[in-house]
Design an enzyme around this catalytic site. Structure first.
Site, PDB file in Angstrom:
ATOM      1  N   GLY A 147       0.951  -1.098  -0.110  1.00 17.99           N
ATOM      2  CA  GLY A 147      -0.062  -0.059   0.202  1.00 17.99           C
ATOM      3  C   GLY A 147       0.856   1.281  -0.049  1.00 17.99           C
ATOM      4  N   GLY A 199       5.121   3.153  -0.562  1.00 22.12           N
ATOM      5  CA  GLY A 199       6.633   2.994  -0.899  1.00 22.12           C
ATOM      6  C   GLY A 199       7.023   2.057  -1.759  1.00 22.12           C
ATOM      7  N   ARG A 259      -1.423  -3.308   7.449  1.00 20.46           N
ATOM      8  CA  ARG A 259      -2.171  -3.180   8.480  1.00 20.46           C
ATOM      9  C   ARG A 259      -3.594  -1.905   8.398  1.00 20.46           C
ATOM     10  N   ASP A 302      -1.952  -8.016   9.356  1.00 22.46           N
ATOM     11  CA  ASP A 302      -0.892  -7.860   9.993  1.00 22.46           C
ATOM     12  C   ASP A 302      -0.022  -9.047   9.819  1.00 22.46           C
ATOM     13  N   TYR A 312      22.473  -4.794   4.496  1.00 21.74           N
ATOM     14  CA  TYR A 312      23.100  -5.328   5.795  1.00 21.74           C
ATOM     15  C   TYR A 312      22.481  -6.608   6.357  1.00 21.74           C
ATOM     16  N   LYS A 350      16.727  -9.430   8.853  1.00 22.15           N
ATOM     17  CA  LYS A 350      16.737  -9.566   7.402  1.00 22.15           C
ATOM     18  C   LYS A 350      17.673 -10.483   7.316  1.00 22.15           C
ATOM     19  N   GLY A 352      19.868  -1.026  -2.162  1.00 22.34           N
ATOM     20  CA  GLY A 352      20.247   0.037  -1.550  1.00 22.34           C
ATOM     21  C   GLY A 352      19.290   1.269  -1.193  1.00 22.34           C
TER      22      GLY A 352
HETATM   23  C1  HXC Z   1      13.221   2.985  19.997  1.00 21.82           C
HETATM   24  C2  HXC Z   1      11.029   2.526  19.361  1.00 21.82           C
HETATM   25  C3  HXC Z   1      11.358   3.365  18.341  1.00 21.82           C
HETATM   26  C4  HXC Z   1      12.508   4.196  18.072  1.00 21.82           C
HETATM   27  C5  HXC Z   1       8.979   2.536  18.533  1.00 21.82           C
HETATM   28  N1  HXC Z   1       9.931   2.035  19.262  1.00 21.82           N
HETATM   29  N2  HXC Z   1       9.959   3.297  17.876  1.00 21.82           N
HETATM   30  N3  HXC Z   1      12.313   2.186  20.192  1.00 21.82           N
HETATM   31  N4  HXC Z   1      13.583   4.030  19.064  1.00 21.82           N
HETATM   32  N5  HXC Z   1      12.401   5.103  17.144  1.00 21.82           N
HETATM   33  C6  HXC Z   1       9.776   1.001  20.336  1.00 21.82           C
HETATM   34  C7  HXC Z   1       8.430   1.532  21.288  1.00 21.82           C
HETATM   35  O1  HXC Z   1       8.838   2.352  22.170  1.00 21.82           O
HETATM   36  C8  HXC Z   1       7.743   0.124  21.855  1.00 21.82           C
HETATM   37  O2  HXC Z   1       8.465  -0.391  22.739  1.00 21.82           O
HETATM   38  C9  HXC Z   1       7.848  -0.655  20.520  1.00 21.82           C
HETATM   39  O3  HXC Z   1       8.991  -0.181  19.814  1.00 21.82           O
HETATM   40  C10 HXC Z   1       6.709  -0.747  19.612  1.00 21.82           C
HETATM   41  O4  HXC Z   1       6.500   0.289  19.310  1.00 21.82           O
HETATM   42  P1  HXC Z   1       4.868   0.784  18.772  1.00 21.82           P
HETATM   43  O5  HXC Z   1       4.870   1.919  18.167  1.00 21.82           O
HETATM   44  O6  HXC Z   1       3.959   0.350  19.568  1.00 21.82           O
HETATM   45  O7  HXC Z   1       4.906  -0.600  17.321  1.00 21.82           O
HETATM   46  P2  HXC Z   1       3.820  -0.584  16.412  1.00 21.82           P
HETATM   47  O8  HXC Z   1       2.797   0.259  16.381  1.00 21.82           O
HETATM   48  O9  HXC Z   1       3.785  -2.174  16.270  1.00 21.82           O
HETATM   49  O10 HXC Z   1       4.672   0.041  14.938  1.00 21.82           O
HETATM   50  C11 HXC Z   1       6.034  -0.794  14.633  1.00 21.82           C
HETATM   51  C12 HXC Z   1       7.069   0.239  14.096  1.00 21.82           C
HETATM   52  C13 HXC Z   1       6.750   1.371  13.354  1.00 21.82           C
HETATM   53  C14 HXC Z   1       8.033  -0.687  13.710  1.00 21.82           C
HETATM   54  C15 HXC Z   1       7.707   0.814  15.464  1.00 21.82           C
HETATM   55  O11 HXC Z   1       7.765   2.142  13.108  1.00 21.82           O
HETATM   56  C16 HXC Z   1       6.106   0.840  11.944  1.00 21.82           C
HETATM   57  O12 HXC Z   1       4.789   0.697  11.813  1.00 21.82           O
HETATM   58  N6  HXC Z   1       6.892   0.701  11.032  1.00 21.82           N
HETATM   59  C17 HXC Z   1       6.482   0.215   9.772  1.00 21.82           C
HETATM   60  C18 HXC Z   1       6.980   0.952   8.475  1.00 21.82           C
HETATM   61  C19 HXC Z   1       8.662   0.932   8.510  1.00 21.82           C
HETATM   62  O13 HXC Z   1       9.138   0.751   9.638  1.00 21.82           O
HETATM   63  N7  HXC Z   1       8.987   1.326   7.267  1.00 21.82           N
HETATM   64  C20 HXC Z   1      10.630   1.328   7.092  1.00 21.82           C
HETATM   65  C21 HXC Z   1      11.133   0.128   6.569  1.00 21.82           C
HETATM   66  S1  HXC Z   1      12.766   0.513   5.820  1.00 21.82           S
HETATM   67  P3  HXC Z   1       7.812  -0.332  24.349  1.00 21.82           P
HETATM   68  O14 HXC Z   1       8.827  -1.291  25.023  1.00 21.82           O
HETATM   69  O15 HXC Z   1       7.805   1.044  24.855  1.00 21.82           O
HETATM   70  O16 HXC Z   1       6.402  -1.134  24.226  1.00 21.82           O
HETATM   71  C22 HXC Z   1      13.857  -0.789   6.234  1.00 21.82           C
HETATM   72  C23 HXC Z   1      15.116  -0.960   5.536  1.00 21.82           C
HETATM   73  C24 HXC Z   1      15.576   0.308   5.017  1.00 21.82           C
HETATM   74  O17 HXC Z   1      13.333  -1.698   6.509  1.00 21.82           O
HETATM   75  C25 HXC Z   1      17.410   0.352   4.653  1.00 21.82           C
HETATM   76  C26 HXC Z   1      17.639   1.871   4.092  1.00 21.82           C
HETATM   77  C27 HXC Z   1      18.946   1.667   3.427  1.00 21.82           C
HETATM   78  P1  NAP Z   2       7.485   1.558   3.956  1.00 21.19           P
HETATM   79  O1  NAP Z   2       6.835   2.378   2.671  1.00 21.19           O
HETATM   80  O2  NAP Z   2       7.541   1.934   5.340  1.00 21.19           O
HETATM   81  O3  NAP Z   2       6.890  -0.116   3.439  1.00 21.19           O
HETATM   82  C1  NAP Z   2       6.612  -0.761   4.747  1.00 21.19           C
HETATM   83  C2  NAP Z   2       5.444  -1.373   4.402  1.00 21.19           C
HETATM   84  O4  NAP Z   2       5.177  -2.508   5.247  1.00 21.19           O
HETATM   85  C3  NAP Z   2       4.198  -0.338   4.622  1.00 21.19           C
HETATM   86  O5  NAP Z   2       3.182  -0.562   3.633  1.00 21.19           O
HETATM   87  C4  NAP Z   2       3.476  -0.888   5.887  1.00 21.19           C
HETATM   88  O6  NAP Z   2       2.124  -0.743   5.756  1.00 21.19           O
HETATM   89  C5  NAP Z   2       3.911  -2.318   5.716  1.00 21.19           C
HETATM   90  N1  NAP Z   2       3.863  -3.000   7.092  1.00 21.19           N
HETATM   91  C6  NAP Z   2       4.544  -2.605   8.101  1.00 21.19           C
HETATM   92  N2  NAP Z   2       4.327  -3.377   8.994  1.00 21.19           N
HETATM   93  C7  NAP Z   2       3.453  -4.319   8.818  1.00 21.19           C
HETATM   94  C8  NAP Z   2       2.874  -5.447   9.307  1.00 21.19           C
HETATM   95  N3  NAP Z   2       3.043  -5.801  10.728  1.00 21.19           N
HETATM   96  N4  NAP Z   2       2.101  -6.163   8.746  1.00 21.19           N
HETATM   97  C9  NAP Z   2       1.643  -6.177   7.418  1.00 21.19           C
HETATM   98  N5  NAP Z   2       2.240  -4.882   6.767  1.00 21.19           N
HETATM   99  C10 NAP Z   2       3.291  -4.238   7.469  1.00 21.19           C
HETATM  100  O7  NAP Z   2       9.260   1.245   3.439  1.00 21.19           O
HETATM  101  P2  NAP Z   2       9.853   0.976   2.043  1.00 21.19           P
HETATM  102  O8  NAP Z   2      10.813   1.884   2.192  1.00 21.19           O
HETATM  103  O9  NAP Z   2       8.942   1.023   0.964  1.00 21.19           O
HETATM  104  O10 NAP Z   2      10.390  -0.560   2.237  1.00 21.19           O
HETATM  105  C11 NAP Z   2       9.589  -1.547   1.736  1.00 21.19           C
HETATM  106  C12 NAP Z   2      10.898  -2.926   1.833  1.00 21.19           C
HETATM  107  O11 NAP Z   2      12.070  -2.401   1.383  1.00 21.19           O
HETATM  108  C13 NAP Z   2      11.031  -3.431   3.189  1.00 21.19           C
HETATM  109  O12 NAP Z   2      11.272  -4.586   3.236  1.00 21.19           O
HETATM  110  C14 NAP Z   2      12.191  -2.396   3.492  1.00 21.19           C
HETATM  111  O13 NAP Z   2      13.424  -3.226   4.396  1.00 21.19           O
HETATM  112  C15 NAP Z   2      13.174  -2.558   2.023  1.00 21.19           C
HETATM  113  N6  NAP Z   2      14.150  -1.889   1.899  1.00 21.19           N
HETATM  114  C16 NAP Z   2      14.104  -0.428   1.785  1.00 21.19           C
HETATM  115  C17 NAP Z   2      14.995   0.381   1.373  1.00 21.19           C
HETATM  116  C18 NAP Z   2      14.717   1.958   0.983  1.00 21.19           C
HETATM  117  O14 NAP Z   2      15.705   2.585   1.086  1.00 21.19           O
HETATM  118  N7  NAP Z   2      13.702   2.263   1.145  1.00 21.19           N
HETATM  119  C19 NAP Z   2      16.448  -0.102   1.367  1.00 21.19           C
HETATM  120  C20 NAP Z   2      16.432  -1.535   1.479  1.00 21.19           C
HETATM  121  C21 NAP Z   2      15.452  -2.380   1.893  1.00 21.19           C
HETATM  122  P3  NAP Z   2       1.260  -0.494   7.250  1.00 21.19           P
HETATM  123  O15 NAP Z   2       2.004   0.418   8.235  1.00 21.19           O
HETATM  124  O16 NAP Z   2       0.032   0.247   6.633  1.00 21.19           O
HETATM  125  O17 NAP Z   2       0.766  -1.866   7.925  1.00 21.19           O
END
Ligand code: HXC
Ligand code: NAP
Length: 293
Positions: A24, A26, A47, A73, A156, A171, A198
């Site tokens: 949905g 990115g 979600r 989820d 990584y 990962k 990357g």
């Molecule tokens: C430290 C943190 C934190 C932070 C949350 N927590 N953010 N701790 N630093 N920045 C802690 C909270 O205090 C809590 O712990 C626990 O993590 C869970 O937090 P919630 O907000 O309740 O969790 P939830 O609602 O399930 O959300 C999950 C999430 C959130 C991962 C924290 O960011 C999310 O929904 N992300 C989805 C999208 C995403 O992350 N996209 C990026 C992908 S990029 P406690 O103990 O207080 O309960 C990627 C690779 C990129 O993966 C590589 C780039 C080159």
């Molecule tokens: P993003 O936009 O945050 O995408 C993450 C997606 O995962 C969101 O659509 C989010 O939707 C979904 N998601 C998170 N938690 C989930 C859960 N518990 N159940 C179901 N869905 C969930 O980030 P992105 O940059 O596009 O990343 C996509 C992928 O590429 C990831 O695997 C990331 O590790 C990888 N990656 C990204 C980069 C980069 O530079 N962007 C680099 C290396 C690898 P909801 O929050 O609505 O659930």
């Protein structure tokens, strides 16, 4: 030819019915758009239902393709099973899966609660396990083949990285799962590959991993020898190829798409490209003069 064009020819994926987790937003949304343009049917799941509804609307108007969603989820096996059932009911069968959903944040590891660490492992590693196990059982029980699974990891996953330790650990687990199932389930006609991107700008990754000033201080493009970040279409083209039957002999592979980022930062002397030709002349003289002594 431009690298910003779709690579495969029209209708290359017309027999592919694919689930994209995290489709949905990115990169998941961008990949879904290209898959749909190539004729695939796509079910996106994550979600947030509002986000999914909007994404389905956007994807339909951009592609005219057959796309639907399931609220899921990936931390819940039951949810992943329901998403799979929804895709099968809608499309008749499923023969492709892209495990793309992820959660991440940057933090010194000692500041993390045990729960925070678990949350990332649960989304990334267990989420991939849930969707893959549900789909794998379905493929085996129904004799569906060929099947292609693409897991989105990161570089990584194999280098490791500080400050994103839960994500790196998860990962790495996904990469091990990819290679293990590539070996074990090939006999059922399934292929498993991983893609390690990357830096590709997305709101989800950028806001969490480079908040505030970090964006300027650690400009991701500067870490890449090509001096640019990736275009979403470049990743989508690679993943389309891996999902398609054109890649039928690629199995158990991880393909890096990072403009040379990790190699550049690993090679001890690569930063020497900052040395100018004039400085090289001086250095050569210096080295020669030392040899004479
Ligand atoms: C430290 C943190 C934190 C932070 C949350 N927590 N953010 N701790 N630093 N920045 C802690 C909270 O205090 C809590 O712990 C626990 O993590 C869970 O937090 P919630 O907000 O309740 O969790 P939830 O609602 O399930 O959300 C999950 C999430 C959130 C991962 C924290 O960011 C999310 O929904 N992300 C989805 C999208 C995403 O992350 N996209 C990026 C992908 S990029 P406690 O103990 O207080 O309960 C990627 C690779 C990129 O993966 C590589 C780039 C080159
Ligand atoms: P993003 O936009 O945050 O995408 C993450 C997606 O995962 C969101 O659509 C989010 O939707 C979904 N998601 C998170 N938690 C989930 C859960 N518990 N159940 C179901 N869905 C969930 O980030 P992105 O940059 O596009 O990343 C996509 C992928 O590429 C990831 O695997 C990331 O590790 C990888 N990656 C990204 C980069 C980069 O530079 N962007 C680099 C290396 C690898 P909801 O929050 O609505 O659930």
């Amino acid at each position: 030819m431009k690298y910003t064009e779709i690579m495969l020819r029209e209708n290359s994926l017309s027999d592919k019915h694919i689930i994209v987790t995290g489709g949905g937003s990115g990169l998941g949304k961008s990949m879904s758009e290209v898959l749909l343009k190539l004729g695939a049917k796509v079910l996106i799941c994550s979600r947030n239902e509002e986000k999914l509804k909007q994404a389905v609307q956007d994807l339909k108007s951009a592609t005219g393709g057959q796309v639907s969603y399931a609220v899921c989820d990936v931390r819940s096996y039951e949810d992943t099973q329901k998403a799979l059932d929804e895709a099968v009911n809608r499309f008749g069968y499923v023969n492709g899966l892209i495990n793309n959903a992820a959660g991440n944040f940057v933090s010194p590891t000692e500041r993390l609660s045990a729960h925070a660490f678990d949350v990332i492992i649960d989304i990334v590693l267990k989420g991939t396990k849930n969707m893959t196990l549900a789909a794998g059982k379905y493929w085996i029980n129904n004799g569906i083949k060929p099947v292609s699974v693409v897991n989105i990891v990161t570089t990584y996953a194999f280098t490791g990285s500080g400050y994103v330790v839960p994500s790196a650990s998860a990962k790495a687990g996904v990469l091990a799962m990819t290679r293990s199932l590539a070996a074990e389930w090939a006999k059922y006609g399934m292929r498993f590959n991983a893609v390690a991107p990357g830096p590709f700008p997305t709101k989800g990754a950028w806001e969490r991993l480079l908040p505030g000033e970090l964006k300027n201080k650690f400009d991701p493009a500067q870490r890449v020898p090509l001096k640019r970040v990736g275009e979403h279409i470049e990743l989508a083209n690679l993943v389309s190829y891996l999902i398609s039957d054109y890649s039928a002999y690629i199995n158990g592979e991880v393909i890096t798409i990072d403009g040379g980022e990790w190699i550049y930062n690993a090679g001890q002397f690569n930063a020497f490209d900052q040395i100018t030709p004039e400085q090289w002349d001086l250095l050569a003289q210096l080295i020669k003069s030392k040899k004479k002594k």
